[in-house]
Structure formats: structure tokens, C-alpha cells
Design a protein around this motif. Structure first.
Motif: not given
Length: 279
Positions: A124-131, A143-153, A177-183
């Protein structure tokens, strides 16, 4: 969790690519690494997430030497998004993200309800829940980049180590993504090519040039026209962002680098610039 790099050097194929670097990311701080291609950013980050061993110096994680921490334990503290993305996993998105839970599990243990919750939240945090049910290999680069960030999270680390995390992302997803890092407010070491993004998201910047640290400090103090000319070989003005008040770099795209001041391959800054460095 505070992370400190002390007198770090890295040698690859007989060549020193990082030389005697000292830098820090305080607890909850986003510390950015910036510098031209080949300046040693990725090599330094690889030592932090233990893909490379330093030839000298040490890395301290909350005062403990990283080299002395068992790998499984350090994986519960440090998660990485490297530039090397690996092959096309024959796994679903959900399964890739669930790999982030590995440091917390016994061998062959199945995911439990808590694992499922953490994985779902990361998506959800990286916007990939529907995938979640799609094959990782079928995704676009962004999309892969966001999934791999979700794996790190999903790894729920104390420290995030990100090497060019905005690569392949469109403008909207870069901003998100940058806003997520700040959050997140996790201790973060991040290498960024986009200097304006670095000025916006980072609490502290470390500038590398030819493997050496040439300046450290707040973005407003580090990103000066003189430094941009000497380290990056570009002519630029640093002004205030009209929306955020952050430093905004306006590049002169009409002047060749050879006319901008010091060329891109200029030596590292002298002692006056080093005096900006803070611990």
C-alpha cells in the motif's frame, strides 16, 4: 539508529574507489550521497549493506562495528535497495515483498498473519497493492523499483540504504517516493543523481568526488555555485524554491562544462571546502 562510516576505504580490482571517508547519518535522519558518476557512492553503500568488504576503516551501527554483527542480525537492522535489481523473479509481487520477512523467520517457516499484514502494508505504501498477484517479471522498470522498495520496507529495518531509488520512476512516483522517505523518519543513506531531489529530501548531504569526501552539511550550506562548478563541472545558480523554500539549483544548459569553471574531472576541493564538513 545512528550509522557512522569511519575512515572507510574500498579497493576493487587493485584500484581504490573510496578513500578514507568519514560520514554519518544520525537516528531518523536522511543523509544523501551525491557526486559525479564514478565518485564512489555505490561502492560505499555496498559496504554498508555488506555486499562489499572495506579494505580499511569501519562502519558503526548504533556504536557496534558492523563487521562483528552476525549477518542475520544485521539484516534485521539494515535493508537495501541496490542498483543491481537481480534477474526476472518467477514470483508474484506479493512473494517478492514477503522475502523482506526472511531475517525474522526460521528456515522453511511459513508466513504468519503478522507477515501478511506487514507485506500488505508495504505494498500500500508504495502504491502497488493492486499488483500483489501479478508476476514480478511482467512489471515495468518503475513498478519493479516500487516493489523492491516495498520489500525493503517489509524488512522493518532501522536503517534504509537506497542507491538511486528514483531510477525508472516517473515524476509523480518520484515525488511520492521522496515524500514516503520523509514520512518514514528512518535513518536513511541514499545516493541520488538529482541534486534538487537531494536538496528537498535530505537533512544532510555528503559530496563525494573521485572517491574522497569533499563536503558535508545541510543542503543549503553544501550546494553552492562554486561546489557545483568544481565537482560537477556545471554552471548553476542556487535560489530558493518558490513552493518549499528549499535550495533550488537552476542549471545553465547552454554553457559547455569546459566553460563552467573547473572541469568535471577536477581534483577534489581544497581545505576551505573541507572546512564545511561536519560530523
Amino acid at each position: 539508529m545512528r550509522i557512522a562510516v569511519e575512515d572507510l576505504s574500498v579497493t576493487l580490482a587493485g584500484r581504490t574507489v573510496v578513500a578514507g571517508v568519514h560520514l554519518v547519518a544520525e537516528e531518523g535522519e536522511i543523509a544523501g550521497l551525491v557526486g559525479p558518476n564514478g565518485s564512489g557512492k555505490s561502492s560505499l553503500l555496498r559496504t554498508v549493506y555488506r555486499h562489499l568488504r572495506p579494505s580499511a576503516g569501519r562502519i558503526l551501527l548504533a556504536g557496534r562495528e558492523l563487521e562483528g554483527i552476525p549477518p542475520a542480525e544485521s539484516a534485521r537492522h539494515v535493508a537495501a535497495l541496490p542498483q543491481e535489481r537481480g534477474g526476472d523473479f518467477e514470483l508474484t509481487v506479493r512473494e517478492v515483498v514477503a522475502m523482506g520477512r526472511t531475517p525474522y523467520k526460521r528456515a522453511f517457516a511459513a508466513d504468519d498473519a503478522e507477515d501478511h499484514r506487514i507485506v500488505a502494508d508495504a505494498l500500500v505504501r508504495v502504491g502497488m497493492a493492486e499488483a500483489a498477484g501479478r508476476r514480478f517479471a511482467q512489471l515495468s522498470g518503475g513498478e519493479r523499483q516500487r516493489v523492491l522498495l516495498a520489500r525493503a520496507l517489509a524488512q522493518q529495518p532501522d536503517v534504509l540504504v537506497l542507491d538511486e531509488p528514483t531510477n525508472h520512476l516517473d515524476v509523480r512516483h518520484q515525488v511520492e517516493l521522496l515524500a514516503l522517505l520523509r514520512e518514514q523518519r528512518r535513518t536513511t543513506l541514499v545516493a541520488l543523481h538529482d541534486l534538487n531531489a537531494a536538496a528537498s529530501v535530505c537533512d544532510r548531504l555528503h559530496v563525494l568526488h573521485r572517491g574522497a569526501l569533499v563536503a558535508s552539511g545541510a543542503p543549503r550550506d553544501v550546494l553552492t555555485a562554486d561546489l557545483l562548478a568544481e565537482v560537477f563541472g556545471v554552471r548553476a545558480a542556487v535560489v530558493e524554491h518558490p513552493l518549499t523554500g528549499d535550495p533550488l539549483i537552476a542549471f545553465d544548459h547552454r554553457t559547455p562544462a569546459s566553460s563552467a569553471g573547473a572541469p568535471a574531472g577536477a581534483p577534489a576541493l581544497d581545505g576551505a571546502a573541507r572546512a564545511q564538513t561536519v560530523s
